[in-house]
Design an enzyme around this catalytic site. Structure first.
Site, PDB file in Angstrom:
ATOM      1  N   ARG A  80       1.054  -1.095  -0.111  1.00 19.55           N
ATOM      2  CA  ARG A  80       0.006   0.125   0.118  1.00 19.55           C
ATOM      3  C   ARG A  80       1.014   1.350  -0.181  1.00 19.55           C
ATOM      4  O   ARG A  80       1.571   1.625   1.019  1.00 19.55           O
ATOM      5  CB  ARG A  80      -0.935   0.063   1.313  1.00 19.55           C
ATOM      6  N   HIS A  95      -4.129   4.705   4.080  1.00 19.95           N
ATOM      7  CA  HIS A  95      -5.175   3.705   4.346  1.00 19.95           C
ATOM      8  C   HIS A  95      -6.516   4.262   3.653  1.00 19.95           C
ATOM      9  O   HIS A  95      -7.077   3.460   2.912  1.00 19.95           O
ATOM     10  CB  HIS A  95      -5.320   3.456   6.007  1.00 19.95           C
ATOM     11  N   TYR A 113       2.717   6.543  11.575  1.00 24.15           N
ATOM     12  CA  TYR A 113       3.104   5.107  11.808  1.00 24.15           C
ATOM     13  C   TYR A 113       4.155   4.369  11.096  1.00 24.15           C
ATOM     14  O   TYR A 113       4.399   3.240  11.247  1.00 24.15           O
ATOM     15  CB  TYR A 113       1.743   4.235  11.991  1.00 24.15           C
TER      16      TYR A 113
HETATM   17  C1  LIG Z   1     -14.822  -6.522  11.820  1.00 26.13           C
HETATM   18  C2  LIG Z   1     -14.081  -5.414  11.429  1.00 26.13           C
HETATM   19  N1  LIG Z   1     -13.274  -5.121  12.394  1.00 26.13           N
HETATM   20  C3  LIG Z   1     -12.171  -3.782  12.157  1.00 26.13           C
HETATM   21  C4  LIG Z   1     -12.555  -2.923  11.433  1.00 26.13           C
HETATM   22  C5  LIG Z   1     -11.689  -1.762  11.327  1.00 26.13           C
HETATM   23  N2  LIG Z   1     -10.778  -1.590  10.306  1.00 26.13           N
HETATM   24  C6  LIG Z   1     -10.895  -1.162   9.077  1.00 26.13           C
HETATM   25  S1  LIG Z   1      -9.762  -1.365   7.925  1.00 26.13           S
HETATM   26  C7  LIG Z   1      -9.079  -2.150   9.061  1.00 26.13           C
HETATM   27  C8  LIG Z   1      -7.479  -3.019   8.688  1.00 26.13           C
HETATM   28  C9  LIG Z   1      -7.520  -3.953   7.618  1.00 26.13           C
HETATM   29  O1  LIG Z   1      -6.569  -4.109   7.055  1.00 26.13           O
HETATM   30  P1  LIG Z   1      -5.962  -5.216   5.859  1.00 26.13           P
HETATM   31  O2  LIG Z   1      -7.112  -6.524   6.026  1.00 26.13           O
HETATM   32  O3  LIG Z   1      -4.969  -5.574   5.843  1.00 26.13           O
HETATM   33  O4  LIG Z   1      -6.631  -4.602   4.558  1.00 26.13           O
HETATM   34  P2  LIG Z   1      -6.205  -3.156   3.988  1.00 26.13           P
HETATM   35  O5  LIG Z   1      -6.829  -2.063   4.382  1.00 26.13           O
HETATM   36  O6  LIG Z   1      -4.801  -3.159   3.910  1.00 26.13           O
HETATM   37  O7  LIG Z   1      -6.506  -3.350   2.506  1.00 26.13           O
HETATM   38  C10 LIG Z   1      -9.532  -2.152  10.389  1.00 26.13           C
HETATM   39  C11 LIG Z   1      -9.288  -3.037  11.286  1.00 26.13           C
HETATM   40  C12 LIG Z   1     -13.609  -3.424  10.263  1.00 26.13           C
HETATM   41  N3  LIG Z   1     -13.812  -2.545   9.464  1.00 26.13           N
HETATM   42  N4  LIG Z   1     -14.361  -4.387  10.687  1.00 26.13           N
END
Ligand SMILES: Cc1ncc(C[n+]2csc(CCOP(=O)(O)OP(=O)(O)O)c2C)c(N)n1
Length: 374
Positions: free
Chosen positions: A274, A278, A287
């Site tokens: 990425r 975010h 971070y």
């Molecule tokens: C069930 C749930 N828990 C927590 C969140 C908060 N949250 C949003 S994005 C994220 C990180 C996800 O990271 P990743 O799966 O690596 O995907 P990326 O954003 O890097 O594409 C979190 C914890 C959420 N949206 N849904």
């Protein structure tokens, strides 16, 4: 744009060719690659047809344009918060391009590019990220689910869709996306186990982009090779260079062909990064440092393929410039269309939850209408 069905029809390997699947990078931590970061191809005979290579390039250019314009629109108040995907075009195009419009796509919020690649109209996608109801519906001609915000719920849903297709006797498959962070969730593991046990025609794409918001992959799991998680469920797992769209496409086309041939699910880990924040509202300097991101810009999936296509004469500077112009015009036309959609009414947010609203929804609707003074 070249039709995706044309891509996958020419490229899908026959089931006979799949008996030794995964042929690529079995049980190795080194991601499978066809195109080196400098655009050279050590094994030219293994590459897909020139027409496919060019089409994959067009799609990557097209979704990068969306991403770049998205930032500008956000900052000028013309788009809501959206999660950018710059640097992940090879992963999103290479995987989605292996599907046809009869297949299912379960994208996360990060996978705008994958949905656009399969054919989600740009105007509708802009509407979605404007939180307009015009972007909430699945288009009639596509089985693309709305972008999932809750992490990992899409994985069991995709298995359900795949099993429904299996029961109906079609050859259609379901493809679901998840991030490296999402693959720590229980739903991810339950879905893989269930799909393996029932031989669901499902392709699980795990985009390992290094971060789950502010948490690096190495902090949230001791696993290094996330594709190996497939071993625990008795299904093939493949690790592929997600910034090499040709490799990603080839591996996914094989997994899709396997699923269509009744050979069950596959987990594909696309190793990528990425590059941006975010979401457009996030500040990654809080971070991570330049040292964390060092080297990834040079692995850019678009530059890599562009160098190759120019060297092969499949693309010229002129045809590339014409392509960019066409893409920009297409986007502006879609933006103009999205601008004609009416502003959403506040209570509309409740309109598409159930076919028949529950008493709670009826009460909530009345409350919203009271608050906005109607
Ligand atoms: C069930 C749930 N828990 C927590 C969140 C908060 N949250 C949003 S994005 C994220 C990180 C996800 O990271 P990743 O799966 O690596 O995907 P990326 O954003 O890097 O594409 C979190 C914890 C959420 N949206 N849904």
């Amino acid at each position: 744009m070249t039709k995706l069905s044309a891509i996958s029809n020419t490229a899908a390997p026959t089931p006979d060719a799949l008996t030794d699947f995964p042929r690529h990078a079995p049980a190795t931590d080194i991601p499978f690659q066809l195109l080196a970061p400098d655009g050279t191809a050590p094994n030219p005979d293994a590459l897909p047809d020139p027409q496919i290579r060019l089409s994959l390039y067009r799609h990557m250019r097209r979704i990068r344009h969306f991403d770049e314009r998205g930032w500008v629109l956000y900052r000028t108040g013309r788009l809501g918060v959206f999660p950018p995907f710059k640097g992940m075009e090879g992963s999103q195009v290479g995987t989605a391009a292996a599907l046809t419009s009869d297949d299912w796509l379960f994208p996360t919020y990060r996978d705008t590019g994958a949905a656009l690649t399969l054919g989600l109209p740009i105007a509708r996608t802009l509407a979605y990220w404007r939180t307009s109801p015009h972007g909430w519906h699945m288009p009639e001609h596509l089985k693309v689910l709305p972008f999932y915000i809750p992490i990992a719920t899409q994985y069991p849903h995709a298995v359900g869709a795949a099993l429904a297709e299996q029961r109906k006797g079609t050859k259609n498959v379901a493809m679901a996306y998840i991030g490296d962070g999402g693959s720590s969730e229980g739903d991810f593991h339950e879905a893989l186990n269930f799909a393996g046990a029932l031989n669901a025609p499902c392709i699980f794409i795990l985009q390992n982009n290094g971060w789950a918001i502010s948490v690096p992959t190495r902090t949230q799991t001791r696993a290094v090779n996330l594709a190996r998680r497939a071993d625990g469920y008795g299904i093939p797992g493949v690790r592929v260079d997600g910034n090499d769209v040709l490799a990603t496409y080839q591996v996914t086309a094989e997994a899709v062909a396997r699923a269509r041939a009744g050979q069950g699910p596959t987990l594909i880990e696309t190793v990528t990064y990425r590059i941006a924040a975010h979401t457009v509202a996030d500040d990654p300097t809080r971070y991570r440092t330049d040292a964390d991101t060092a080297g990834w810009a040079e692995k850019d999936p678009i530059t890599r393929l562009r160098v190759h296509l120019l060297a092969e004469g499949i693309l010229t500077e002129d045809s590339d410039a014409a392509l960019l112009k066409e893409i920009a015009e297409e986007f502006e036309a879609a933006l103009n269309e999205a601008d004609t959609y009416p502003e959403p009414e506040p209570a509309e947010i409740l309109d598409h939850v159930f076919a028949e609203p529950t008493p709670q929804l009826v009460a909530q609707r009345a409350e919203i209408l009271r608050e906005v003074g109607e």
